[in-house]
Structures are given as structure tokens and as C-alpha cells.
Design a protein around this motif. Structure first.
Motif, PDB file in Angstrom:
ATOM      1  N   VAL A  10      -0.893   0.845  -5.335  1.00 25.91           N
ATOM      2  CA  VAL A  10      -0.423   0.545  -4.017  1.00 25.91           C
ATOM      3  C   VAL A  10       0.860   1.202  -3.727  1.00 25.91           C
ATOM      4  O   VAL A  10       1.535   1.738  -4.313  1.00 25.91           O
ATOM      5  CB  VAL A  10      -0.324  -1.097  -3.774  1.00 25.91           C
ATOM      6  CG1 VAL A  10      -1.467  -1.768  -4.230  1.00 25.91           C
ATOM      7  CG2 VAL A  10       1.039  -1.465  -4.777  1.00 25.91           C
ATOM      8  N   ILE A  11       1.283   1.233  -2.499  1.00 24.06           N
ATOM      9  CA  ILE A  11       2.280   1.988  -1.840  1.00 24.06           C
ATOM     10  C   ILE A  11       3.459   0.671  -1.857  1.00 24.06           C
ATOM     11  O   ILE A  11       3.204  -0.340  -1.348  1.00 24.06           O
ATOM     12  CB  ILE A  11       2.253   2.444  -0.404  1.00 24.06           C
ATOM     13  CG1 ILE A  11       1.237   3.492  -0.252  1.00 24.06           C
ATOM     14  CG2 ILE A  11       3.563   2.906   0.144  1.00 24.06           C
ATOM     15  CD1 ILE A  11       0.754   4.164   1.113  1.00 24.06           C
ATOM     16  N   TYR A  12       4.586   0.913  -2.397  1.00 19.77           N
ATOM     17  CA  TYR A  12       5.698  -0.032  -2.497  1.00 19.77           C
ATOM     18  C   TYR A  12       6.719   0.428  -1.086  1.00 19.77           C
ATOM     19  O   TYR A  12       6.542   1.287  -0.634  1.00 19.77           O
ATOM     20  CB  TYR A  12       6.530  -0.156  -3.623  1.00 19.77           C
ATOM     21  CG  TYR A  12       5.555  -0.691  -4.597  1.00 19.77           C
ATOM     22  CD1 TYR A  12       5.345  -1.873  -4.961  1.00 19.77           C
ATOM     23  CD2 TYR A  12       5.140   0.510  -5.738  1.00 19.77           C
ATOM     24  CE1 TYR A  12       4.702  -2.310  -6.027  1.00 19.77           C
ATOM     25  CE2 TYR A  12       4.065  -0.155  -6.698  1.00 19.77           C
ATOM     26  CZ  TYR A  12       3.879  -1.291  -7.032  1.00 19.77           C
ATOM     27  OH  TYR A  12       3.192  -1.910  -7.952  1.00 19.77           O
ATOM     28  N   GLY A  13       7.248  -0.999  -0.732  1.00 18.66           N
ATOM     29  CA  GLY A  13       7.982  -0.747   0.457  1.00 18.66           C
ATOM     30  C   GLY A  13       9.218   0.220   0.365  1.00 18.66           C
ATOM     31  O   GLY A  13       9.565   0.884   1.298  1.00 18.66           O
ATOM     32  N   ALA A  14       9.661   0.613  -1.121  1.00 13.11           N
ATOM     33  CA  ALA A  14      10.790   1.472  -1.213  1.00 13.11           C
ATOM     34  C   ALA A  14      10.170   2.769  -1.796  1.00 13.11           C
ATOM     35  O   ALA A  14      10.835   3.581  -2.324  1.00 13.11           O
ATOM     36  CB  ALA A  14      11.671   0.834  -2.053  1.00 13.11           C
ATOM     37  N   GLU A  15       8.912   3.016  -1.547  1.00 15.93           N
ATOM     38  CA  GLU A  15       8.229   4.155  -2.066  1.00 15.93           C
ATOM     39  C   GLU A  15       8.185   5.131  -0.997  1.00 15.93           C
ATOM     40  O   GLU A  15       7.662   4.977   0.123  1.00 15.93           O
ATOM     41  CB  GLU A  15       6.853   3.885  -2.747  1.00 15.93           C
ATOM     42  CG  GLU A  15       6.328   5.096  -3.184  1.00 15.93           C
ATOM     43  CD  GLU A  15       4.841   4.743  -3.893  1.00 15.93           C
ATOM     44  OE1 GLU A  15       4.496   3.451  -3.835  1.00 15.93           O
ATOM     45  OE2 GLU A  15       4.252   5.712  -4.245  1.00 15.93           O
ATOM     46  N   PRO A  16       8.764   6.371  -1.249  1.00 11.92           N
ATOM     47  CA  PRO A  16       8.677   7.479   0.004  1.00 11.92           C
ATOM     48  C   PRO A  16       7.269   7.989  -0.046  1.00 11.92           C
ATOM     49  O   PRO A  16       7.152   9.320  -0.357  1.00 11.92           O
ATOM     50  CB  PRO A  16       9.524   8.650  -0.495  1.00 11.92           C
ATOM     51  CG  PRO A  16       9.648   8.490  -2.163  1.00 11.92           C
ATOM     52  CD  PRO A  16       9.439   7.032  -2.384  1.00 11.92           C
TER      53      PRO A  16
END
Ligand SMILES: *[C@@H]1O[C@H](CO)[C@@H](O)[C@H](O)[C@H]1NC(C)=O
Ligand SMILES: *[C@@H]1O[C@H](CO)[C@@H](O)[C@H](O)[C@H]1NC(C)=O
Ligand SMILES: *[C@@H]1O[C@H](CO)[C@@H](O)[C@H](O)[C@H]1NC(C)=O
Ligand SMILES: *[C@@H]1O[C@H](CO)[C@@H](O)[C@H](O)[C@H]1NC(C)=O
Length: 542
Positions: free
Chosen positions: A92-98
């Protein structure tokens, strides 16, 4: 004398056809719902009368497949491409992942805008939010009310990730502080009804309601629903499953209310309603949750049938053969061309997608042209699975095999109350339109849709970390008999096919968390940290 009259009627009809509005497309996406978490698959502990009403009067998509986890599934749904073709195949994409779904991809709402649709997203996005250009309003949606990350607490709308936490609820680009404390599913219901009421019915509508339910929230209280809803499920002895049932029941009620609102606005008769889960259920405590994929093997984020065979329904008055358990094989990548085709679009608009237009085969009950399904190839986990005709191969597995088992609850005991289906919001309007089958037919459909493992099948263990496994998925949907040794030629053929598909993969694009993205730097709000600019502060955040 009759001939001219006929001509007149004919002309009138064709003029009407020319001006007819394209069908509204209403897409309900459930989060983490398992195979056995809907009444129409035979479950008696939970209650989904509204989804069931759509299933019995439309199509139960019995051979429907999704990908094993959230971001990849949403990427597949939006692009019509397997995640290995967009770099979204790992996690998944994390909120702090660019990171976000690559901007080179044109996605579902953008295609529908080409056909004149008004497009609205309510609920979860999870396809990238570190820069403005990745956000729903820059990717084809006219409006968005909901959240950007993978999950939120149902009441406080915060998300906990990587030891940090932040508020995550938006109205377009703006932080929606006003949503704090309001039950997320109810917020979605109200917003959806507002969109429908405010919609100009002479234009086609695309409404996607991307639910938080039944994903677990934050660890301090993962499964939250109003107490009065939890009370309704006192018969469930496992307290986690009881809360799960309440969260699910609220989502089911929401779907019913939205369908009812479409009917009130005279839009339902020209609508295509899709219900789908994004991936298999997190059962037995996986992700702090209590879903069930019974009798299928595995959980969310595994490539076993429990991770990828999805609960799905297609409902529309435009379907020619309704009220059936559809055997057509389908994958979540197929929705893009299917919906576009149903809307009267020309599917030559699509280049290099993996999706297949299924509209005619589903509507007329003709054979699906989909013979193969790529479940995923993930080189980080070193796992892959592929189905060709009746054969499915597994190479490697996730979590070192820790989730390669069968989990309940089965809950086939108890009574299925058909009156609840007919008395629900969706059931009532479906009856008004004359599409609800009678009770006998409902039980017949439900019985057909209730999967059973074949107990005469001899179990042959599968050790996917040691050698690839092979299953005949039609005879053995429960993946109990590993035929890799009995069928070496078929195994070889599938390995070759997997190699061939693997050559078309692009590298997975997940990235390390950026400290800058931590919401503690942004007043405890998840934000577009990659291009946050104080000049835009009023339109973005804080
Ligand atoms: C509704 O849409 C039609 C077709 O686009 C347009 O002609 C009409 O002006 C719209 N009505 C309103 C009230 O916006
Ligand atoms: C079945 O549902 C209806 C509501 O639709 C309710 O009135 C009735 O009591 C239920 N029957 C049982 C046995 O629970
Ligand atoms: C169950 O499996 C046995 C053994 O492979 C087979 O003979 C039988 O036809 C199967 N039954 C069903 C209902 O598929
Ligand atoms: C796919 O190809 C890559 C090399 O490009 C390789 O490392 C990987 O093991 C392959 N995966 C499978 C499932 O064959």
C-alpha cells in the motif's frame, strides 16, 4: 395503413435514443470484505440485506477476482491494468510515502469525463497524496469528500501509521474539520445523497462510494460502530466478529439508502450499480480484523483464493439476463472497459490495458472471453500466482507461509431472513421496479452462490516456499489438492506463462517513508508534503 404509423413510431424512437442520457454508474467499493461476509454467499451471522437485494435481482459475480491488497486493487480498478504494469504490485501507499499512481496513467473518471459524465468520489482514495497532482480532483473527479490514506478511525478520522498519527479527512483539497466525531459511513451516505439530489439528471453521473468499512481502524479500537448497531448482533459470540458485523451492517444500510435516493430522483432505472470488495478478507485477527473468507484458503494480502476471489455484484435494469449467479470469469481490471462500453463508449480508446470488456457477456449470459487471470507477481515477497483455464499456479507465498490456512467463521447455521431482504431500502425499490425474484428463486440463487469444498477430494499438501503448487480451481476452489507432481506438463506450461507475463512487469515503485511527511510536522494532519506551499495554504491545508 399501419405502415406509416410504424414509421412514425420508429423515428420517434430513434430520436429518443439519440438524446438518451448515458447510464449513471454507481460504484460501491467495500474495503477488506471477505468472501463469506455477505448474505448472498451463504453467511448467516452477518446481515447484508441491501447488497443481497441487488445480488438477487442483478448478477452475483461468482467468478470475480480482485488483487490481494488495497492500493494495487484500486490501481487496477482505475487503470484497467494489472499492478505489475503500473509499478503498483507491492503493498500500500503510506501517508508519508512520496509515491502515487503514476501520472502517465489515464484513469476511469477521466475516461468517463470524455463521455460527458459528472464524476464524484466519496470515501477512500489511497492512490497517492504527497503532491497535489496525485489527488482525486486532479485525476478526473469533480469532487471528493473523504480520506487519502489506507484507513481512518470511524469517528475521529485519524490514521495511525509508522508510530505517528494525523487527521485525514478532506472536502476537495480542504481539511474537513467538521467531519470529526461523525461516523464515517454516515458521512458518506449523506454526501452521496447530496450529490444525487444536486445532480442534473439530463447528464450522466459517475458516483464512486469508496467505503471505510470494513477495514479496521486504529489499534486503540479497530472496529467501531454505534452501540445500537452492535447490539443487533448479540447472537455472535466472538466480540470482534460482532463489531465487524455492525460495521458491515452500517455499510449495507448506506448502500440501500443511496439506491433508494437514486430511485427517488428517478435515476435508478438508467443506472448501473456495481458492488465490489477491493481484496479478500482479513480473517482470524489479521490486521486486527474479523472478516471471513470461508471456505476459501488464506486472507487479505495472500494469493490464495481467500485473498483474491472477491465478493461482487452487478445490478442494472439494462442487463438482459438478470437474477442469476454469473459464471463469467472476471477480474477487477475489467471494470474500466466494461463500464465504458456499457456507457456507449468505443473501447478502441484503450491502449495496452489488461482489462476485457465484459458488458455483453455479462448482460446476455454469454461465455466470458477471459481465460487467464494474473493474481499478482511481487518480487519483494517473491510470490506469484496465475490462473489459466481451470489451473492455478502458486510460486512462493507471502508472510513466510504464516497465513496459508483456512479460517472461519463458517456460520452456515442459523436462519436467513428473506423478509429483511425485501423490507430493506434496496429491496423495496427493486420490488417497485419489478425486478425482485420470489422467495424460492432467492433461496435457489443463494444456494448456488454458496461455495462448498468437495470433501471427497484427497488433500495433497502444498509447500510453496519449496516448490510451485498447482490446483484445479474449478474442482477444488478450496485449494486442498496440490497437483504439481501429478500434472508436470501443466505445471510446466503455467510456469512458462508466468515467466512470459513476468517479462512484461515494470519494477515496483514503493518508496521509503519521508520524515517530512510525518503529520506531526503539519499540525497532526496528513498533507501533500511533497509540494506543500504556504501560498496555497488556504486551498490545501492547515
Ligand atoms: C442540465 O443539463 C443539460 C444538458 O447538459 C443542460 O442543457 C441544462 O441547462 C442543465 N440544467 C441546469 C439546471 O443546469
Ligand atoms: C425477519 O425480518 C423481519 C423484518 O424484515 C422481521 O419483522 C422478522 O421478525 C424477522 N424474522 C425473524 C425470524 O427474525
Ligand atoms: C468431488 O471430487 C470427487 C473426487 O475427485 C469427484 O469424483 C466428484 O465428482 C466431485 N464432486 C463434485 C460435486 O464436484
Ligand atoms: C520475475 O523476473 C525477475 C527478474 O526480472 C525475477 O527476479 C523474478 O524472480 C521473476 N519472478 C517470477 C515470479 O518469476
Amino acid at each position: 395503413m399501419l405502415w406509416p404509423v410504424f414509421m412514425v413510431w420508429c423515428t420517434a424512437f430513434s430520436q429518443r435514443a439519440v438524446h438518451a442520457v448515458r447510464p449513471n454508474i454507481i460504484l460501491f467499493l467495500a474495503d477488506d470484505l471477505g468472501w463469506n461476509d455477505v448474505g448472498f454467499h451463504g453467511s448467516n451471522d452477518v446481515s447484508t440485506p441491501n447488497i443481497d437485494a441487488l445480488a438477487y435481482s442483478g448478477l452475483v459475480l461468482q467468478n470475480y477476482y480482485v488483487t490481494p491488497i488495497c492500493t494495487p486493487s484500486r490501481a487496477a480498478l482505475m487503470t484497467g491494468k494489472y499492478p505489475i504494469h503500473t509499478g503498483m504490485q507491492h503493498g500500500v501507499i503510506y501517508g508519508a510515502e512520496p509515491r502515487g499512481l503514476p501520472l502517465t496513467e489515464k484513469i476511469l473518471p477521466q475516461y468517463l469525463k470524455d463521455l460527458g459524465y459528472k464524476t464524484h468520489l466519496i470515501g477512500k482514495w489511497h492512490l497517492g497524496s504527497y503532491k497535489r497532482e496525485y489527488l482525486p480532483l486532479n485525476r478526473g473527479f469533480d469532487s471528493h469528500v473523504g480520506f487519502w490514506t489506507g484507513r481512518i478511525d470511524m469517528y475521529d478520522h485519524t490514521s495511525m501509521e509508522h508510530g505517528s498519527w494525523g487527521f485525514d479527512f478532506r472536502r476537495g483539497f480542504k481539511v474537513a474539520h467538521d467531519s470529526f466525531g461523525r461516523y464515517a459511513t454516515d458521512v458518506y451516505t449523506n454526501e452521496a445523497i447530496k450529490v444525487i439530489k444536486g445532480h442534473n439528471a439530463s447528464e450522466p453521473l459517475f458516483l464512486m462510494v469508496s467505503h471505510s468499512a470494513v477495514h479496521s481502524g486504529n489499534p486503540y479500537e479497530p472496529l467501531r460502530a454505534p452501540e445500537s448497531e452492535v447490539e443487533k448482533f448479540k447472537h455472535i459470540s466472538d466480540p470482534k466478529r460482532q463489531k465487524f458485523a455492525a460495521v458491515l451492517s452500517k455499510m449495507d444500510e448506506s448502500i440501500g439508502k443511496v439506491v433508494d435516493s437514486l430511485h427517488t430522483q428517478a435515476m435508478l432505472e438508467n443506472s448501473i450499480v456495481i458492488f465490489s470488495t477491493d481484496n479478500g478478507g482479513p480473517a482470524a485477527g489479521f490486521n486486527d480484523n474479523a472478516a471471513s473468507n470461508y471456505p476459501l484458503k488464506g486472507v487479505k494480502n495472500t494469493l490464495w483464493e481467500g485473498g483474491v476471489r472477491g465478493a461482487g455484484v452487478l445490478w442494472s435494469p439494462l442487463l438482459e439476463k438478470k437474477s442469476r449467479v454469473a459464471a463469467q470469469r472476471m477480474h477487477i481490471v475489467d471494470w474500466l472497459p466494461t463500464v465504458y462500453s456499457a456507457a456507449g463508449g468505443d473501447i478502441s480508446a484503450f491502449q495496452n490495458i489488461d482489462g476485457i470488456d465484459q458488458w455483453h457477456s455479462l448482460s446476455k449470459d454469454e461465455k466470458s472471453s477471459r481465460t487467464s487471470l494474473l493474481h499478482n507477481i511481487d518480487d519483494v515477497w517473491a510470490s506469484a500466482a496465475l490462473t489459466v483455464d481451470q489451473w492455478k499456479i502458486h510460486k512462493g507465498t507471502n508472510y513466510n507461509g504464516a497465513w496459508d490456512f483456512w479460517y472461519g467463521p463458517d456460520e452456515r447455521s442459523g436462519v436467513y431472513n428473506v423478509s429483511r431482504v425485501c423490507d430493506g431500502y434496496a429491496g423495496k425499490v427493486v420490488q417497485k421496479l419489478g425486478f425482485m425474484p420470489d422467495g424460492d428463486k432467492i433461496f435457489e440463487l443463494r444456494n448456488t452462490a454458496t461455495l462448498k469444498c468437495n470433501s471427497s477430494i484427497e488433500a495433497i499438501p502444498c509447500q510453496p516456499l519449496q516448490a510451485p503448487c498447482l490446483f484445479n480451481i474449478e474442482e477444488d476452489p478450496c485449494e486442498k489438492r496440490n497437483l504439481a507432481e501429478q500434472e508436470p506438463e501443466i505445471l510446466q506450461k503455467l510456469l512458462e506463462e508466468l515467466n512470459k507475463v513476468n517479462k512484461t512487469a515494470i519494477p515496483q515503485n514503493s518508496k521509503p517513508i519521508e520524515p517530512k511527511g510525518d503529520p506531526k510536522n503539519w499540525g497532526r494532519i496528513y498533507t501533500n508534503f511533497g509540494d506543500f506551499d504556504s501560498k496555497h495554504a488556504s486551498s490545501v491545508c492547515l
